[in-house]
Write a protein that holds these residues in place. Structure first.
Motif, PDB file in Angstrom:
ATOM      1  N   GLU A  32      38.044  41.707  35.228  1.00 27.20           N
ATOM      2  CA  GLU A  32      37.446  40.379  35.304  1.00 27.20           C
ATOM      3  C   GLU A  32      37.294  39.700  33.938  1.00 27.20           C
ATOM      4  O   GLU A  32      37.619  38.518  33.799  1.00 27.20           O
ATOM      5  CB  GLU A  32      36.101  40.439  36.028  1.00 27.20           C
ATOM      6  CG  GLU A  32      35.444  39.086  36.218  1.00 27.20           C
ATOM      7  CD  GLU A  32      36.302  38.125  37.044  1.00 27.20           C
ATOM      8  OE1 GLU A  32      36.257  36.914  36.770  1.00 27.20           O
ATOM      9  OE2 GLU A  32      37.016  38.590  37.952  1.00 27.20           O
ATOM     10  N   PRO A  33      36.825  40.399  32.902  1.00 33.50           N
ATOM     11  CA  PRO A  33      36.696  39.720  31.600  1.00 33.50           C
ATOM     12  C   PRO A  33      38.028  39.152  31.094  1.00 33.50           C
ATOM     13  O   PRO A  33      38.083  38.030  30.609  1.00 33.50           O
ATOM     14  CB  PRO A  33      36.172  40.815  30.673  1.00 33.50           C
ATOM     15  CG  PRO A  33      35.488  41.776  31.580  1.00 33.50           C
ATOM     16  CD  PRO A  33      36.278  41.760  32.859  1.00 33.50           C
ATOM     17  N   GLY A  69      41.770  32.367  32.282  1.00 35.68           N
ATOM     18  CA  GLY A  69      41.614  31.290  33.243  1.00 35.68           C
ATOM     19  C   GLY A  69      42.265  31.601  34.576  1.00 35.68           C
ATOM     20  O   GLY A  69      42.678  30.702  35.306  1.00 35.68           O
ATOM     21  N   THR A  70      42.385  32.882  34.891  1.00 40.85           N
ATOM     22  CA  THR A  70      43.014  33.331  36.131  1.00 40.85           C
ATOM     23  C   THR A  70      41.988  34.110  36.944  1.00 40.85           C
ATOM     24  O   THR A  70      41.744  35.274  36.676  1.00 40.85           O
ATOM     25  CB  THR A  70      44.232  34.240  35.827  1.00 40.85           C
ATOM     26  OG1 THR A  70      45.111  33.554  34.952  1.00 40.85           O
ATOM     27  CG2 THR A  70      44.968  34.616  37.086  1.00 40.85           C
ATOM     28  N   LEU A 115      48.063  39.807  35.923  1.00 41.83           N
ATOM     29  CA  LEU A 115      47.493  39.068  34.792  1.00 41.83           C
ATOM     30  C   LEU A 115      48.474  38.990  33.627  1.00 41.83           C
ATOM     31  O   LEU A 115      48.605  37.960  32.970  1.00 41.83           O
ATOM     32  CB  LEU A 115      46.203  39.741  34.316  1.00 41.83           C
ATOM     33  CG  LEU A 115      45.001  39.599  35.229  1.00 41.83           C
ATOM     34  CD1 LEU A 115      43.854  40.451  34.725  1.00 41.83           C
ATOM     35  CD2 LEU A 115      44.582  38.146  35.354  1.00 41.83           C
ATOM     36  N   ARG A 116      49.171  40.067  33.392  1.00 42.09           N
ATOM     37  CA  ARG A 116      50.086  40.140  32.257  1.00 42.09           C
ATOM     38  C   ARG A 116      51.268  39.191  32.415  1.00 42.09           C
ATOM     39  O   ARG A 116      51.711  38.585  31.439  1.00 42.09           O
ATOM     40  CB  ARG A 116      50.582  41.580  32.135  1.00 42.09           C
ATOM     41  CG  ARG A 116      51.379  41.866  30.897  1.00 42.09           C
ATOM     42  CD  ARG A 116      51.735  43.333  30.870  1.00 42.09           C
ATOM     43  NE  ARG A 116      50.547  44.129  31.086  1.00 42.09           N
ATOM     44  CZ  ARG A 116      50.086  45.055  30.257  1.00 42.09           C
ATOM     45  NH1 ARG A 116      50.764  45.335  29.184  1.00 42.09           N
ATOM     46  NH2 ARG A 116      48.994  45.713  30.518  1.00 42.09           N
ATOM     47  N   TYR A 117      51.779  39.053  33.630  1.00 44.83           N
ATOM     48  CA  TYR A 117      53.025  38.303  33.826  1.00 44.83           C
ATOM     49  C   TYR A 117      52.856  36.952  34.519  1.00 44.83           C
ATOM     50  O   TYR A 117      53.842  36.285  34.803  1.00 44.83           O
ATOM     51  CB  TYR A 117      54.039  39.169  34.579  1.00 44.83           C
ATOM     52  CG  TYR A 117      54.363  40.422  33.797  1.00 44.83           C
ATOM     53  CD1 TYR A 117      55.066  40.348  32.599  1.00 44.83           C
ATOM     54  CD2 TYR A 117      53.932  41.660  34.220  1.00 44.83           C
ATOM     55  CE1 TYR A 117      55.354  41.475  31.857  1.00 44.83           C
ATOM     56  CE2 TYR A 117      54.205  42.814  33.493  1.00 44.83           C
ATOM     57  CZ  TYR A 117      54.904  42.716  32.317  1.00 44.83           C
ATOM     58  OH  TYR A 117      55.178  43.836  31.572  1.00 44.83           O
ATOM     59  N   GLU A 168      47.058  30.401  36.131  1.00 44.28           N
ATOM     60  CA  GLU A 168      47.639  30.485  37.482  1.00 44.28           C
ATOM     61  C   GLU A 168      46.670  31.189  38.418  1.00 44.28           C
ATOM     62  O   GLU A 168      46.033  32.156  38.051  1.00 44.28           O
ATOM     63  CB  GLU A 168      48.949  31.274  37.466  1.00 44.28           C
ATOM     64  CG  GLU A 168      50.134  30.498  37.000  1.00 44.28           C
ATOM     65  CD  GLU A 168      50.628  29.482  38.005  1.00 44.28           C
ATOM     66  OE1 GLU A 168      50.835  29.832  39.173  1.00 44.28           O
ATOM     67  OE2 GLU A 168      50.795  28.327  37.606  1.00 44.28           O
ATOM     68  N   THR A 169      46.570  30.706  39.620  1.00 48.84           N
ATOM     69  CA  THR A 169      45.716  31.365  40.605  1.00 48.84           C
ATOM     70  C   THR A 169      46.567  31.985  41.684  1.00 48.84           C
ATOM     71  O   THR A 169      47.711  31.694  41.849  1.00 48.84           O
ATOM     72  CB  THR A 169      44.727  30.375  41.244  1.00 48.84           C
ATOM     73  OG1 THR A 169      45.453  29.315  41.854  1.00 48.84           O
ATOM     74  CG2 THR A 169      43.771  29.854  40.225  1.00 48.84           C
TER      75      THR A 169
END
Length: 87
Positions: free
Chosen positions: A40-41, A47-48, A79-81, A86-87
């Motif tokens: 989460e952090p 911003g995802t 998260l990495r890619y 982006e949501t």
């Protein structure tokens, strides 16, 4: 590199059948929430948002550590890619 080594060791244990002893009744929703909480952090920083939508209980029989590893890796790769925000 250490993550790759851990994953290879886990795969070797699965191949040997050693993981069968580690199966237990779990709530998959809780395992998913725990994996999401760990990331989460970083998700917030990018911003995802990570939104886990699970019912009251999702009972499964499995190895908690293996499931956590799989879910963490999936979320981590997302998260990495994914482009920032982006949501």
């Amino acid at each position: 590199l250490s993550r790759l080594a851990e994953n290879l060791l886990a795969l070797a244990r699965l191949d040997s059948g050693a993981q069968l002893e580690l199966r237990q009744a779990l709530d998959l929703g809780i395992v998913c929430r725990d994996a999401a909480e760990r990331l989460e952090p970083r998700a917030r920083e990018q911003g995802t948002p990570i939104d886990v939508q699970a019912g009251d209980t999702l009972p499964v029989l499995g190895d908690r550590l293996a499931l956590e590893r799989v879910l963490f890796n999936l979320l981590d790769n997302g998260l990495r890619y994914s482009p920032r925000g982006e949501t």
